[in-house]
Design a protein around this motif. Structure first.
Motif, short mmCIF file in Angstrom:
data_model
loop_
_atom_site.label_atom_id
_atom_site.label_comp_id
_atom_site.label_asym_id
_atom_site.label_seq_id
_atom_site.Cartn_x
_atom_site.Cartn_y
_atom_site.Cartn_z
N HIS A 95 0.87 -1.18 0.00
CA HIS A 95 0.00 0.00 0.00
C HIS A 95 0.91 1.23 0.00
O HIS A 95 1.98 1.21 0.61
CB HIS A 95 -0.92 0.01 1.22
CG HIS A 95 -1.79 -1.20 1.31
ND1 HIS A 95 -1.35 -2.41 1.82
CD2 HIS A 95 -3.10 -1.39 0.97
CE1 HIS A 95 -2.33 -3.29 1.77
NE2 HIS A 95 -3.40 -2.70 1.27
N SER A 97 1.65 5.64 0.05
CA SER A 97 1.22 6.92 0.61
C SER A 97 2.30 7.96 0.31
O SER A 97 3.14 7.76 -0.58
CB SER A 97 0.94 6.79 2.11
OG SER A 97 0.34 7.97 2.61
N ILE A 115 4.16 10.36 -4.89
CA ILE A 115 3.01 10.84 -4.12
C ILE A 115 3.46 11.98 -3.22
O ILE A 115 4.38 11.82 -2.41
CB ILE A 115 2.40 9.70 -3.29
CG1 ILE A 115 1.90 8.59 -4.22
CG2 ILE A 115 1.26 10.22 -2.42
CD1 ILE A 115 1.38 7.36 -3.50
N ASP A 118 -1.49 12.90 0.77
CA ASP A 118 -2.48 11.84 0.92
C ASP A 118 -3.35 12.19 2.12
O ASP A 118 -2.91 12.13 3.27
CB ASP A 118 -1.76 10.50 1.14
CG ASP A 118 -2.71 9.34 1.44
OD1 ASP A 118 -3.93 9.53 1.30
OD2 ASP A 118 -2.21 8.26 1.80
N HIS A 133 -5.03 2.50 -0.42
CA HIS A 133 -4.24 2.70 -1.65
C HIS A 133 -3.43 1.45 -1.94
O HIS A 133 -2.23 1.36 -1.69
CB HIS A 133 -3.34 3.94 -1.53
CG HIS A 133 -4.02 5.18 -1.10
ND1 HIS A 133 -5.22 5.60 -1.61
CD2 HIS A 133 -3.68 6.11 -0.15
CE1 HIS A 133 -5.59 6.74 -1.03
NE2 HIS A 133 -4.67 7.06 -0.15
N LEU A 179 -3.08 0.63 -9.49
CA LEU A 179 -3.10 1.15 -8.13
C LEU A 179 -4.55 1.40 -7.79
O LEU A 179 -5.24 2.16 -8.49
CB LEU A 179 -2.30 2.45 -8.02
CG LEU A 179 -2.50 3.24 -6.72
CD1 LEU A 179 -2.03 2.44 -5.51
CD2 LEU A 179 -1.79 4.58 -6.79
N VAL A 181 -6.80 3.26 -5.89
CA VAL A 181 -6.85 4.48 -5.09
C VAL A 181 -8.07 4.44 -4.16
O VAL A 181 -9.18 4.09 -4.59
CB VAL A 181 -6.91 5.71 -6.01
CG1 VAL A 181 -6.99 7.00 -5.18
CG2 VAL A 181 -5.70 5.75 -6.93
N CYS A 198 -14.57 1.29 1.58
CA CYS A 198 -13.65 2.42 1.38
C CYS A 198 -13.87 3.47 2.48
O CYS A 198 -15.01 3.88 2.75
CB CYS A 198 -13.91 3.03 0.01
SG CYS A 198 -13.08 4.58 -0.31
N LEU A 206 -5.68 11.90 -3.21
CA LEU A 206 -4.32 11.37 -3.33
C LEU A 206 -3.65 12.18 -4.42
O LEU A 206 -4.18 12.29 -5.53
CB LEU A 206 -4.34 9.88 -3.68
CG LEU A 206 -2.98 9.17 -3.65
CD1 LEU A 206 -2.37 9.18 -2.26
CD2 LEU A 206 -3.12 7.73 -4.16
#
Length: 289
Positions: A95, A97, A115, A118, A133, A179, A181, A198, A206
């Motif tokens: 995962h 971030s 990234i 987040d 993620h 990915l 999201v 979720c 993100l």
């Protein structure tokens, strides 16, 4: 007591895995030095592709609340270079971030995007061992649906992504592992992949920095926020839990990009252990004039 083992892939100082967090933190925090240049609304159960120039930022936003998005990415100028989910999983984690990077496939193998922010970074690991993620699973598709249910069902991320990239000259064969999201997933005690509802709220996002010129695509997953069963005896059509997503693309002040340049692929000079025969060893070279 479980023994902790270090990650298999360890980076030397100065490698591409050693992210300059000061640089990316500044990109995320100095929002007064960016300008919104495009906003894209993606309705439920659809897909959309868009381009992002190197040195720009783009956000995936949960416009109206919880919704999973299945994300693909290619080099805009050479789509043979594309996001490599499994290598990213090895280098960054199952995962991702803030400060994690999405890597491209061989022989290119370089960060395509980093990234920068987040809004769900504090979710961490929940009581079931799940995180957000996700790079563990991949897109839903009509083929696995047929295998599981013996039914044709057209609402799938693979299909959405296929339609989204057709205007760019790409096909179903260019769609790749994603990915996920905003998706919340993990592995249970039997090492089985599981998905949870979720946790995203309206306005969660993100955010990525484009390291190279990108073609991106995302599907607003027809499973919506994954709060209902998609397969098995309790399965139902999750239309009621589907919501749109949006994409925001920002141009950055050139001051923020001082000393930054797009990453290069590794300068591997080997030949995979293969040797080329010498000219004089060829049969035609030994014939008498």
């Amino acid at each position: 007591m479980t023994k902790f083992f270090p990650a298999a892939y360890q980076a030397n100082e100065g490698s591409a895995l050693k992210v300059n967090k000061t640089f990316y933190k500044r990109l995320a925090e100095e929002t007064d030095k960016r300008k919104l240049v495009k906003s894209i609304h993606i309705p439920i159960r659809t897909g959309q592709a868009w381009t992002v120039p190197a040195g720009h930022i783009f956000r995936v936003v949960a416009t109206e609340g919880a919704q999973v998005g299945d994300f693909n990415m290619w080099n805009l100028n050479n789509p043979r270079e594309r996001m490599w989910a499994s290598r990213t999983r090895q280098l960054q984690g199952a995962h991702v971030s803030t400060y994690d990077r999405l890597w491209s496939n061989l022989p290119f193998i370089r960060p395509m995007a980093t990234i920068t922010a987040d809004s769900l970074a504090d979710y961490g690991v929940d009581e079931h061992g799940a995180r957000v993620h996700d790079l563990l699973g991949t897109r839903c598709d009509p083929y696995i649906n047929k295998l599981l249910t013996n039914e044709d069902f057209d609402f799938h991320c693979h299909s959405n992504l296929t339609r989204a990239i057709l205007p760019y000259g790409l096909t179903e064969f260019d769609v790749h592992d994603v990915l996920n999201v905003f998706q919340c997933t993990g592995l249970n005690e039997n090492d089985d992949y599981f998905m949870k509802a979720c946790p995203a709220k309206k306005g969660d996002y993100l955010e990525f920095f484009a390291e190279i010129d990108l073609l991106c695509a995302i599907s607003t997953c027809p499973g919506g926020d994954l709060s209902v069963h998609l397969w098995g005896p309790d399965a139902e059509d999750p239309l009621k839990v589907c919501r749109p997503l949006s994409i925001e693309i920002y141009e950055l002040d050139s001051e923020l990009l001082t000393d930054w340049e797009p990453p290069k692929s590794p300068d591997y000079k080997g030949n995979h252990g293969l040797g080329f025969p010498k000219w004089e060893d060829q049969p035609e070279a030994k014939t008498t004039p």
